[in-house]
Design an enzyme around this catalytic site. Structure first.
Site, PDB file in Angstrom:
ATOM      1  N   GLU A 162      81.469  66.811 -28.922  1.00 34.74           N
ATOM      2  CA  GLU A 162      82.683  67.543 -28.288  1.00 34.74           C
ATOM      3  C   GLU A 162      83.756  66.441 -28.060  1.00 34.74           C
ATOM      4  O   GLU A 162      84.915  67.005 -28.277  1.00 34.74           O
ATOM      5  CB  GLU A 162      82.103  68.364 -27.067  1.00 34.74           C
ATOM      6  CG  GLU A 162      81.250  69.752 -27.569  1.00 34.74           C
ATOM      7  CD  GLU A 162      80.839  70.394 -26.439  1.00 34.74           C
ATOM      8  OE1 GLU A 162      80.215  71.376 -26.479  1.00 34.74           O
ATOM      9  OE2 GLU A 162      80.955  69.868 -25.323  1.00 34.74           O
ATOM     10  N   GLY A 209      74.749  68.027  -2.476  1.00 33.71           N
ATOM     11  CA  GLY A 209      75.221  68.085  -3.969  1.00 33.71           C
ATOM     12  C   GLY A 209      75.706  69.295  -4.000  1.00 33.71           C
ATOM     13  O   GLY A 209      74.978  70.726  -4.023  1.00 33.71           O
ATOM     14  N   ALA A 224      73.279  72.893 -17.342  1.00 33.95           N
ATOM     15  CA  ALA A 224      73.549  73.486 -16.008  1.00 33.95           C
ATOM     16  C   ALA A 224      72.809  74.858 -15.706  1.00 33.95           C
ATOM     17  O   ALA A 224      72.382  75.241 -14.656  1.00 33.95           O
ATOM     18  CB  ALA A 224      75.155  73.974 -16.428  1.00 33.95           C
ATOM     19  N   VAL A 261      75.724  61.131   1.657  1.00 35.18           N
ATOM     20  CA  VAL A 261      74.417  60.940   2.210  1.00 35.18           C
ATOM     21  C   VAL A 261      74.094  59.420   2.120  1.00 35.18           C
ATOM     22  O   VAL A 261      74.217  59.021   0.896  1.00 35.18           O
ATOM     23  CB  VAL A 261      73.207  61.738   1.465  1.00 35.18           C
ATOM     24  CG1 VAL A 261      71.898  61.415   2.118  1.00 35.18           C
ATOM     25  CG2 VAL A 261      73.517  63.163   1.882  1.00 35.18           C
ATOM     26  N   ASP A 295      69.452  68.013 -12.320  1.00 37.42           N
ATOM     27  CA  ASP A 295      69.197  66.734 -13.027  1.00 37.42           C
ATOM     28  C   ASP A 295      68.559  65.674 -12.229  1.00 37.42           C
ATOM     29  O   ASP A 295      68.106  64.819 -12.736  1.00 37.42           O
ATOM     30  CB  ASP A 295      70.590  66.127 -13.291  1.00 37.42           C
ATOM     31  CG  ASP A 295      71.386  66.764 -14.393  1.00 37.42           C
ATOM     32  OD1 ASP A 295      70.859  67.523 -15.263  1.00 37.42           O
ATOM     33  OD2 ASP A 295      72.721  66.540 -14.770  1.00 37.42           O
ATOM     34  N   GLY A 308      77.050  70.783  -6.908  1.00 35.14           N
ATOM     35  CA  GLY A 308      76.981  71.072  -8.578  1.00 35.14           C
ATOM     36  C   GLY A 308      76.530  72.524  -8.864  1.00 35.14           C
ATOM     37  O   GLY A 308      76.448  73.250  -7.862  1.00 35.14           O
ATOM     38  N   PHE A 309      75.883  72.727  -9.918  1.00 39.17           N
ATOM     39  CA  PHE A 309      75.467  73.797 -10.254  1.00 39.17           C
ATOM     40  C   PHE A 309      74.303  74.321  -9.534  1.00 39.17           C
ATOM     41  O   PHE A 309      74.179  75.684  -9.159  1.00 39.17           O
ATOM     42  CB  PHE A 309      75.227  74.096 -11.847  1.00 39.17           C
ATOM     43  CG  PHE A 309      76.506  73.980 -12.867  1.00 39.17           C
ATOM     44  CD1 PHE A 309      77.253  75.049 -12.953  1.00 39.17           C
ATOM     45  CD2 PHE A 309      76.799  72.859 -13.441  1.00 39.17           C
ATOM     46  CE1 PHE A 309      78.147  75.161 -13.764  1.00 39.17           C
ATOM     47  CE2 PHE A 309      77.901  72.776 -14.174  1.00 39.17           C
ATOM     48  CZ  PHE A 309      78.564  73.921 -14.399  1.00 39.17           C
ATOM     49  N   GLY A 310      73.308  73.490  -9.459  1.00 43.30           N
ATOM     50  CA  GLY A 310      72.210  73.695  -8.626  1.00 43.30           C
ATOM     51  C   GLY A 310      72.381  74.098  -7.346  1.00 43.30           C
ATOM     52  O   GLY A 310      71.868  74.946  -6.549  1.00 43.30           O
TER      53      GLY A 310
END
Length: 428
Positions: A169, A9, A314, A77, A298, A11-13
């Site tokens: 939003e 992944g 995030a 994966v 997440d 993403g942010f992490g």
């Protein structure tokens, strides 16, 4: 032979973990299904034509120098063999690891009503955002030439389900797109024909904020022409629209932002999972009984000091990614290990249209223009590179001064078919 770290992944992490291991005596492999890192907090602005895709995304491999110890793979994966310490992918075969970091993120949950996904859009990927943008713009194009008043009303109605920050939003941005940018361009579409409905099952929107801030956001949405329906549970979503109880809201566009679930990484490693499918982790973010496997963001269920699970934000993922990288570095060096992970909460923010937002920084509460300006500055700084910050700043400045949107192009020859079976029968 150097130790091998596999990160699933980007993403942010995952990206924070990979960056934290740059220069460490390990070989890092970063796997993701796409070739880009996406700044998801601004994805709704791509969906509402305020930003272009390249404004909030960057090619993942471009974030690492060619001589860094990080290898980037665009792959998926399929399974993980924990005992043999191998990650099985669809194209690259088996990848051995000494440490594994699962940063797989989350998908939207329809609370057991998966059939609704056929008719309700979600905003998780760039493809999702572009699809929503296409459908919103195409609905106006079709409404311009639609003679039937009932069908025109359905085409010009959009329902957003979920009153959290994403839903609020999105509803505000769609209202601004339709009521300020688009309505001026169409000769036969009137302002009072455009209907944006925000549906929330709870008693108020933005429940993570204080009640007073929720009321301010509610008022701001009302000023934008958004119809907010509280304590309204969705009973069905189909090609006609959204049903609340036994009342149908005819709508050509439905956007779901009401709940999330973790991707199925827990099943890969036979780990205990929380109700939303996220992996229950130890205080150091490792998987119980598997100290060389970590779950962050997440995809992890981490109990904070107050006994509550950390939110899927995030900043949580980024801080956990940096922490795990620091922990792995300490293990490799034989140095003292850092203590349990501690999340530093920098606060929450939600924007509600032009120059309106709410922000909660603990003892400091902001609303209105000041909160909006703070939100803008924070999000600009969180973008991945200078190019993104520059293009987003210019796009926002243009939109603020002109009330126009820069990315209102339909590029496909065929646009979505919004007609319900009953509408098609009328034309035959």
């Amino acid at each position: 032979m150097q130790k091998r770290v596999v990160i699933v992944g980007a993403g942010f992490g995952g990206l924070a973990a990979a960056k934290g291991l740059v220069g460490a005596p390990v070989d890092v492999t970063l796997i993701d299904r796409t070739n880009h890192h996406l700044f998801q907090p601004l994805l709704y602005q791509v969906a509402t034509a305020a930003l272009n895709p390249s404004d909030i995304a960057a090619a993942t491999r471009s974030l690492f120098a060619p001589r860094d110890n990080v290898r980037v793979l665009m792959d998926e994966v399929q399974a993980i063999d924990s005992a043999a310490q191998k990650v099985k992918t669809s194209e690259s075969g088996e990848l051995p690891f000494d440490y594994l970091i699962l940063a797989t993120g989350a998908d939207y949950s329809f609370f057991g009503n998966d059939q609704w996904a056929e008719h309700a859009a979600v905003v998780k990927t760039m493809e999702d955002a572009l699809s929503i943008r296409e459908r919103l713009l195409a609905a106006f194009e079709q409404a311009e030439k639609e003679p039937d008043p009932a069908e025109r009303a359905r085409l010009l109605t959009c329902v957003v389900v979920g009153g959290g920050p994403t839903g609020v939003e999105m509803a505000g941005a769609i209202a601004e797109l339709g009521r300020t940018s688009l309505v001026a361009d169409y000769r036969y579409i009137k302002l009072d024909e455009i209907r944006i409905v925000l549906v929330e099952a709870g008693p108020r929107i933005l429940t993570a904020f204080e009640p007073g801030q929720s009321e301010q956001a509610l008022k701001a949405l009302g000023n934008l022409g958004v119809e907010v329906q509280l304590a309204a549970s969705v009973s069905n979503i189909d090609d006609r629209g959204v049903t609340i109880g036994d009342r149908l809201i005819p709508a050509a566009n439905v956007i779901w932002s009401a709940g999330t679930k973790a991707r199925p990484s827990a099943a890969w490693i036979d780990a205990a999972a929380a109700r939303n499918g996220s992996i229950i982790v130890e205080p150091d973010c490792s998987v119980p009984g598997q100290p060389t496997i970590f779950a962050i963001g997440d995809g992890a269920s981490y109990q904070d000091t107050d006994g509550k699970a950390l939110p899927g934000l995030a900043p949580v993922a980024k801080q956990q990614g940096r922490y795990v990288a620091k922990l792995i570095r300490a293990r490799l060096a034989g140095a003292p290990l850092p203590g349990p992970f501690k999340y530093r909460n920098w606060g929450m923010m939600a924007v509600v249209g032009r120059s309106k937002a709410v922000a909660d920084f603990g003892s400091i509460k902001l609303s209105g223009f000041v909160a909006w300006l703070t939100w803008s500055l924070v999000h600009l700084m969180l973008l991945i590179d200078f190019r993104s910050r520059s293009s987003v700043y210019l796009a926002w400045s243009y939109a603020w001064f002109t009330r126009d949107r820069i990315a209102r192009l339909l590029t496909r020859k065929s646009v979505p078919n919004f007609q319900t079976p009953s509408a098609q029968e009328k034309r035959i």
